[in-house]
Design a protein around this motif. Sequence first.
Motif, PDB file in Angstrom:
ATOM      1  N   VAL A   6     117.627  42.163  20.027  1.00 38.76           N
ATOM      2  CA  VAL A   6     118.209  41.138  19.161  1.00 38.76           C
ATOM      3  C   VAL A   6     119.687  41.426  18.926  1.00 38.76           C
ATOM      4  O   VAL A   6     120.063  42.546  18.566  1.00 38.76           O
ATOM      5  N   THR A   8     122.463  40.482  16.376  1.00 44.65           N
ATOM      6  CA  THR A   8     122.465  39.913  15.025  1.00 44.65           C
ATOM      7  C   THR A   8     123.501  38.818  14.857  1.00 44.65           C
ATOM      8  O   THR A   8     123.240  37.795  14.193  1.00 44.65           O
ATOM      9  N   CYS A  44     115.300  40.002  13.210  1.00 44.12           N
ATOM     10  CA  CYS A  44     115.063  41.307  13.827  1.00 44.12           C
ATOM     11  C   CYS A  44     113.605  41.756  13.778  1.00 44.12           C
ATOM     12  O   CYS A  44     113.288  42.865  14.224  1.00 44.12           O
ATOM     13  N   ALA A  47     111.874  43.817  16.634  1.00 42.54           N
ATOM     14  CA  ALA A  47     112.900  44.190  17.617  1.00 42.54           C
ATOM     15  C   ALA A  47     112.740  45.644  18.046  1.00 42.54           C
ATOM     16  O   ALA A  47     112.509  46.537  17.219  1.00 42.54           O
ATOM     17  N   VAL A  50     118.563  46.588  18.479  1.00 40.83           N
ATOM     18  CA  VAL A  50     119.424  45.637  17.781  1.00 40.83           C
ATOM     19  C   VAL A  50     120.867  45.904  18.185  1.00 40.83           C
ATOM     20  O   VAL A  50     121.325  47.050  18.185  1.00 40.83           O
ATOM     21  N   ASN A  52     124.760  44.809  17.095  1.00 46.75           N
ATOM     22  CA  ASN A  52     125.351  44.347  15.840  1.00 46.75           C
ATOM     23  C   ASN A  52     126.866  44.231  15.951  1.00 46.75           C
ATOM     24  O   ASN A  52     127.517  45.081  16.549  1.00 46.75           O
ATOM     25  N   LEU A  65     112.716  47.494  10.228  1.00 46.64           N
ATOM     26  CA  LEU A  65     112.773  47.634  11.689  1.00 46.64           C
ATOM     27  C   LEU A  65     111.743  48.669  12.147  1.00 46.64           C
ATOM     28  O   LEU A  65     112.067  49.788  12.548  1.00 46.64           O
ATOM     29  N   CYS A  68     112.128  49.424  16.031  1.00 48.45           N
ATOM     30  CA  CYS A  68     113.471  49.585  16.588  1.00 48.45           C
ATOM     31  C   CYS A  68     113.776  51.045  16.931  1.00 48.45           C
ATOM     32  O   CYS A  68     113.559  51.951  16.122  1.00 48.45           O
ATOM     33  N   ILE A  71     120.142  50.936  17.241  1.00 50.73           N
ATOM     34  CA  ILE A  71     121.092  49.917  16.800  1.00 50.73           C
ATOM     35  C   ILE A  71     122.400  50.249  17.482  1.00 50.73           C
ATOM     36  O   ILE A  71     122.941  51.344  17.316  1.00 50.73           O
TER      37      ILE A  71
END
Length: 331
Positions: A6, A8, A44, A47, A50, A52, A65, A68, A71
Motif C-alpha cells: 500500500v 499511503t 493499510c 498490508a 507500506v 509512505n 498493521l 506489515c 514501512i
Amino acid sequence: MTFKIVLTDYEFPDLAPEREVLARAGFELTACQAKSEDALIAACAGADAVINQYAQLTPKVIGTLDRCRIISRYGIGLNTIDVPTATDLGIYIGNVPDGSLEEVSDHAIAMLLSLVRGLTKFDKAVKGGKWDYTVVKPLYRVRGRTLGLLSFGNIAQKVALKMAGFGVRIIAHDPYANAERARALGVELVDLETLCRQSDYLSIHVPLVAETHHIMSAPQFALMKPTAIVVNVARGPVIDEPALIAALQEGRLAGAGLDVFETEPVGARHPLLGMDNVVLSSHAAWYSEDSEYEIRTKTAQNVVDVLQGREPTYLANPAVRDIARGPVAAE
C-alpha cells in the motif's frame, strides 16, 4: 505469492518508477491518498508493506498493521513515522538517505548565494525598470566569512566541501559528529551558542526529532549577528517560525532562505511572503529529475528486499533486527 503493498499518499503525476521495480519482482501496488488516521487504517488493513510520503503514521495507525513487515519512506526524514512503535512491533523502516544529497546541498548554497549577492532584489529592480546597484546595499564579500552548519551529516558535509572553494571558515555543531571527518574537511566543531554567535551564514540540516524541535528559537536568534543569514533545507519545525519572523522584521537578522516551513503549504497571508530579504521554495530542495527517479525506485526496492527475505538496503531502524517479523502466509 501475493502481497498487499500500500502506498499511503503521493504527489507524483504517475507511479511508473515504483510499479516498474515492484513488477519485476511480481508484486503489485495499491495506491491511495489517505491522510486521516481512520483513512490510513482502512487503506493499510492487511498490508504486508507500506510506502509512505507525507501521511502521518501514528502509533494508532501502526498498531493496526498486523501483517506489515516494512514501512518504506520516500527520502531521508522519518518524521512521518512513529519509529519506536514500528520497531517494537518488529516492522522494518526503510528510507533513502542518499537519493538527493547533491540536490539539497546545491539548493542550500543557491539560496545562500542568492541572498548574499542580493539577486532577488536585483531581479525585481531591473524588471521594474530600475538600474541601480544601491538597491541591494549593503552587500559583503563572501571570502573570509564564517559558514555555520547545524548538523554535520551527509548533506552538511557536501555543503562544506562545496563551500570550501569560496574561502569561508566553516564551523559546525552536531553532538554526533565524526570528529575525524570534520578535521579532514577543515571544519571546526563547536557548541550551539558558539555556532550562533560566530556564523555569518547558518545552514540548517538537522533531522526533525524531539531534541531538534525549535532548536533555533528566540534565544538562538538573539545571539546571532544582525548581518547573519539563515538557510533551512531540513524540516520546518526545527525553527521557531514566529521567532525567526520577528528577528527578520526587527532587523536582528539580515535574511533567510527557507525550503521548509512549520505548516506546509504556506498560507497566502504568511508574513514571510511579503519580505524582500527572504528567499522561499516549496519543500523542493530534494528535487531533480535524477533524484526523483532514484528516490522512488530505491523506496520501492526496500519493499522488494524485505518481501523477498532480505533486509532493506536502507535500514533506518537497525534495532529491529533481532525482533523483525517473518513472513505471514499470503492469501
